[in-house]
Write a protein that holds these residues in place. Structure first.
Motif, mmCIF file in Angstrom:
data_model
loop_
_atom_site.group_PDB
_atom_site.id
_atom_site.type_symbol
_atom_site.label_atom_id
_atom_site.label_comp_id
_atom_site.label_asym_id
_atom_site.label_seq_id
_atom_site.Cartn_x
_atom_site.Cartn_y
_atom_site.Cartn_z
ATOM 1 N N GLU A 180 4.848 -8.590 4.879
ATOM 2 C CA GLU A 180 3.614 -7.823 5.103
ATOM 3 C C GLU A 180 3.890 -6.329 5.248
ATOM 4 O O GLU A 180 2.970 -5.553 5.504
ATOM 5 N N ALA A 181 5.165 -5.933 5.121
ATOM 6 C CA ALA A 181 5.497 -4.512 5.327
ATOM 7 C C ALA A 181 4.972 -3.685 4.152
ATOM 8 O O ALA A 181 5.131 -4.079 2.997
ATOM 9 N N PRO A 182 4.349 -2.525 4.447
ATOM 10 C CA PRO A 182 3.850 -1.690 3.357
ATOM 11 C C PRO A 182 4.992 -1.281 2.428
ATOM 12 O O PRO A 182 6.106 -1.037 2.883
ATOM 13 N N GLY A 183 4.714 -1.207 1.146
ATOM 14 C CA GLY A 183 5.748 -0.811 0.183
ATOM 15 C C GLY A 183 5.362 -1.269 -1.203
ATOM 16 O O GLY A 183 4.392 -2.023 -1.364
ATOM 17 N N PRO A 184 6.125 -0.860 -2.222
ATOM 18 C CA PRO A 184 5.697 -1.121 -3.607
ATOM 19 C C PRO A 184 5.494 -2.597 -3.932
ATOM 20 O O PRO A 184 4.696 -2.936 -4.799
ATOM 21 N N PHE A 185 6.200 -3.501 -3.234
ATOM 22 C CA PHE A 185 6.103 -4.921 -3.595
ATOM 23 C C PHE A 185 5.286 -5.740 -2.585
ATOM 24 O O PHE A 185 5.312 -6.957 -2.607
ATOM 25 N N SER A 186 4.563 -5.052 -1.712
ATOM 26 C CA SER A 186 3.868 -5.772 -0.633
ATOM 27 C C SER A 186 2.664 -6.572 -1.124
ATOM 28 O O SER A 186 2.116 -7.374 -0.381
ATOM 29 N N PHE A 187 2.247 -6.345 -2.378
ATOM 30 C CA PHE A 187 1.147 -7.144 -2.941
ATOM 31 C C PHE A 187 1.685 -8.145 -3.962
ATOM 32 O O PHE A 187 0.941 -8.669 -4.788
ATOM 33 N N GLY A 188 2.990 -8.420 -3.880
ATOM 34 C CA GLY A 188 3.593 -9.338 -4.840
ATOM 35 C C GLY A 188 3.078 -10.756 -4.701
ATOM 36 O O GLY A 188 3.018 -11.507 -5.669
ATOM 37 N N ASP A 189 2.717 -11.129 -3.468
ATOM 38 C CA ASP A 189 2.234 -12.488 -3.205
ATOM 39 C C ASP A 189 0.725 -12.549 -3.501
ATOM 40 O O ASP A 189 -0.093 -11.972 -2.778
ATOM 41 N N ARG A 190 0.419 -13.275 -4.566
ATOM 42 C CA ARG A 190 -0.965 -13.393 -5.033
ATOM 43 C C ARG A 190 -1.904 -13.869 -3.908
ATOM 44 O O ARG A 190 -3.012 -13.354 -3.735
ATOM 45 N N GLY A 191 -1.429 -14.873 -3.128
ATOM 46 C CA GLY A 191 -2.252 -15.438 -2.056
ATOM 47 C C GLY A 191 -2.574 -14.380 -1.011
ATOM 48 O O GLY A 191 -3.685 -14.344 -0.467
ATOM 49 N N ARG A 192 -1.603 -13.512 -0.745
ATOM 50 C CA ARG A 192 -1.833 -12.470 0.262
ATOM 51 C C ARG A 192 -2.910 -11.492 -0.231
ATOM 52 O O ARG A 192 -3.801 -11.100 0.538
#
Ligand SMILES: C[S@@+](CC[C@H](N)C(=O)[O-])C[C@H]1O[C@@H](n2cnc3c(N)ncnc32)[C@H](O)[C@@H]1O
Length: 287
Positions: A180-192
């Motif tokens: 959940e940490a902010p950063g370029p890959f933090s939206f990598g998890d589709r469910g999140r």
């Protein structure tokens, strides 16, 4: 600016902001295909009003402004002063675009004033993404739409996976950031991403994979292009901090290892590396 996102404000006005400003033309060339895909998803038409979140040096804002024309407008918002300075300098006169240095998660925005909430890789850095999207949703008109592009996970993005794998036995890599940490890959998890947008009040959410080859290195010769790709990998993004305090011999070994990893990729005067993103679309309920 608020206390929230203070780390990102410091970074995008410091190291990352300087890197993005110094390499703006290169980075725009690398990101262009992803931005175009997100703009196609947003499907802006004449006279529409667009909020471009984390607009950086403004390339996507200018593309959007060309689509909405003089009867519409684009507001580009970004926490980075050097990037907003660059955006203002690059915007041709009479383009219907305004740029504002502000935190999109908290800056005052006119209620219901936008038809589209757009972003090219600018929405993954909020400490409280649900709060940020709920705040930005209030600036959308009822029935307004969201379209943004964000990265999938590191494991699918060769531009970071390959150099990271190449140097992992040479220099200790930091523990990966929390999911959940902010950063370029933090939206990598589709469910999140789905959970964040749902909790922020959006409906009709679609999250679609989009893959493209990124011209990561460029040069007059193939060798120069490979060196350029290694430089891009080591100066920006997650690897910049890993190598920052390392002695020259370690840096040289890491350089050689990353070089070998890139040398096998396609390209003549470039190094073409796979990038894996999501195109995310959603809607503000009509009432
Ligand atoms: C990866 S860069 C992308 C920049 C630009 N959209 C592009 O594609 O060239 C991420 C951008 O998001 C901005 N950003 C991060 N957190 C933000 C926030 N809370 N509000 C506004 N902008 C933010 C950064 O300053 C940076 O310019």
């Amino acid at each position: 600016m608020t206390e929230q996102n203070a780390h990102q404000v410091a970074d995008w006005n410091g190291q990352s902001g300087e890197y993005w400003a110094a390499n703006q033309a290169r980075l725009d060339a690398m990101m262009a295909v992803f931005g175009r895909a997100a703009i196609e998803a947003a499907a802006p038409v004449t006279d529409e009003r667009v909020l471009d979140v984390g607009c950086g040096a403004g390339a996507s804002s200018l593309d959007l402004a060309a689509r909405v024309g003089a009867g519409g407008y684009v507001l580009g918002v970004d926490i980075s002063e050097p990037l907003i300075d660059r955006a203002r300098a690059l915007a041709p006169q009479d383009t219907p675009v305004l740029f504002r240095v502000a935190d999109a998660s908290s800056t005052e925005l006119p209620e219901g004033a936008f038809d589209i909430l757009f972003s090219r890789f600018g929405v993954m850095f909020f400490e409280d993404p649900t709060g940020a999207f709920a705040h930005m949703r209030r600036a959308l008109r009822p029935g307004g739409r969201v379209a943004f592009v964000c990265w999938r996970g590191v494991a699918e993005n060769d531009w970071v996976r390959l150099p990271m794998g190449a140097i992992k036995d040479i220099v200790p890599l930091p523990a990966p950031p929390g999911p959940e940490a902010p950063g370029p890959f933090s939206f990598g998890d589709r469910g999140r991403v789905m959970r964040i947008l749902t909790a922020a009040g959006f409906t009709d959410i679609t999250i679609t994979p989009f893959d493209a080859s990124i011209p990561f290195g460029e040069g007059k010769t193939r060798d120069a292009a490979i060196d350029d790709a290694v430089r891009m990998a080591f100066e920006g993004g997650p690897l910049s901090l890993v190598l920052a305090d390392q002695p020259d011999d370690i840096r040289a070994r890491a350089w050689a290892a990353a070089r070998a990893a890139f040398a096998g990729l396609a390209g003549e005067r470039s190094v073409m590396i796979n990038g894996a993103a999501w195109i995310v679309m959603a809607r503000n309920p009509a009432s």
